[in-house]
Write an enzyme that holds these catalytic residues in place. Structure first.
Site: not given
Ligand code: CTP
Length: 406
Positions: A210, A274, A278, A288, A306-308, A340, A344
């Site tokens: 991204n 960061a 997702d 390749k 994973p969601d950090i 959110k 979280k």
């Molecule tokens: N974040 C994270 N790990 C992930 C996704 C998000 O640590 N896999 C953290 C980002 O660093 C940020 C927060 O979660 O601090 C929110 O990120 P955002 O992109 O706004 O949210 P998403 O969880 O991706 O939710 P959505 O895309 O549904 O808005």
């Protein structure tokens, strides 16, 4: 007014960015600070001592061997009288002289003699900044406790592009205010910051990523380190210089970022800025991917990353005392970000509007809503460095209230 009555000793070295010092001096004076300036011989080639004297409303110092100066002031006294010493612009040459402990003019002599904190704003060509000699000098200075603001990346006077541009006067000012206000407020504490994008391989040459520049997260790490926190920055690939005085761990994927973040615990505060992907390709192809004969595009199956932030917030007895996330939203910014925060399990969310018209993603400014358990505070539109300073201030205050330890 943090700066009111404070004494700033400004060392101006010889770089094209020296002209920005005039603006810095003006802003410091407006806020009630006394500014005493020392110019190197080269600095006087870029900006006249007369302009510096006029704006600082004081005499300008330049010559170590001027007997009158030595009689009236003495270089030792000059360096000790200040509340903070600022070097801006800090050229590669003056950083090298500082790292080597040279004292061959008034500027370097007082930098060697001072017992006050020193904040430097590097400014040089990108290749000079990236040269191993400069990197080693910066590491030496950071290890000695010298504080840094910038450099930024951007177009340069020499026509090149990259890190090396001096931080803007407003950001140097914010760093000066932060340094004086918090005076080591996070000393002895550990901080963790995530920054940049993650990069998820499709095959050995392609990836999903991204547009995150990492600018906000890098600035936060620098602001926390300036306040004395032992700071680990876990970052995906960016074009930015490592913030001096920060331990930088480079990763590519979300899973690597999570592992590095967990390895950096315990920490009193974690800030997740960061832009974590997702999803990742469920299987990265070993070779390749080739166009097949039938002309059919491949389908790439995705798996959730994973969601950090949520993992750190739910880390039980390893959970940092303060867990801070960002919310990148394009609509219903406050409502979505408030939800959110709850989802979280973090303490604070900094919500930013990243719709393309705002220029936030990859840009230099940010418009933040600070969302906590006690409500929402709208911050004015400001540079990412200024957001970092304000956040670091709030973190220092919150940790002081909590007793600080994880
Ligand atoms: N974040 C994270 N790990 C992930 C996704 C998000 O640590 N896999 C953290 C980002 O660093 C940020 C927060 O979660 O601090 C929110 O990120 P955002 O992109 O706004 O949210 P998403 O969880 O991706 O939710 P959505 O895309 O549904 O808005």
């Amino acid at each position: 007014m943090v700066l009111d009555g404070k004494r700033i000793l400004l060392v101006i070295a010889g770089g094209i960015a020296a002209y920005k010092c005039l603006e810095l001096i003006r802003r410091l004076r407006e806020r009630g600070a006394f500014v005493r300036c020392v110019m190197t011989r080269a600095a006087a080639e870029f900006v006249t001592p007369l302009s510096v004297a006029a704006l600082s409303e004081d005499k300008v110092y330049g010559d170590l061997f001027s007997l009158t100066d030595e009689h009236e002031m003495g270089h030792i006294r000059l360096s000790r009288e200040a509340d903070l010493v600022v070097v801006a612009p800090a050229t590669a040459h003056i950083l090298a002289r500082m790292a080597g402990g040279l004292a061959d003019d008034l500027a370097t002599t007082l930098l060697l003699a001072t017992d006050k904190r020193v904040l430097v704003a590097p400014a040089m060509n990108v290749r000079m900044w990236e040269h191993a000699a400069t990197a080693a000098n910066v590491a030496t200075l950071a290890a000695r406790g010298i504080l840094f603001v910038g450099p930024r990346e951007g177009p340069m006077a020499c026509g090149e592009f990259g890190p090396g541009r001096m931080a803007e006067p407003a950001d140097i000012l914010a760093a000066i205010e932060g340094t004086l206000a918090d005076d080591g407020a996070l000393a002895g504490l550990r901080a963790l910051v995530t920054s940049g994008p993650t990069v998820e391989p499709i095959d050995p040459v392609r990836f999903i990523a991204n547009r995150s520049s990492g600018r906000q997260g890098h600035a936060i790490a620098a602001a926390l380190a300036r306040r004395g926190a032992a700071t680990t920055l876990v970052t995906g690939p960016t074009a930015l210089a490592d913030p001096p005085g920060v331990t930088v761990v480079r990763v590519e994927t979300a899973r690597e970022m999570l592992a590095a973040a967990l390895a950096a615990l315990p920490a009193s505060v974690a800030v997740c800025s960061a832009a974590v992907a997702d999803w990742r390709p469920a299987e990265a192809a070993a070779q390749k991917l080739k166009k097949n004969d039938a002309g059919k595009a491949p389908r790439i199956a995705l798996a959730e990353n994973p969601d950090i932030l949520a993992t750190l917030a739910g880390a039980g007895n390893r959970r940092p005392a303060l867990v801070v996330g960002f919310a990148a939203e394009t609509e219903n910014v406050v409502e979505n970000a408030t939800a959110k925060r709850a989802r979280k399990g973090c303490d604070w969310i900094l919500a930013n509007d990243v719709s393309p018209a705002t220029g936030t993603f990859g840009g230099a400014v940010n418009t933040i809503h600070w969302i906590t358990a006690s409500g929402v505070e709208a911050w004015p539109r400001m540079s990412k460095e200024a957001v970092a300073e304000r956040l670091a201030e709030r973190i220092a205050a919150a940790l002081a209230a909590k007793g600080g330890r994880p």
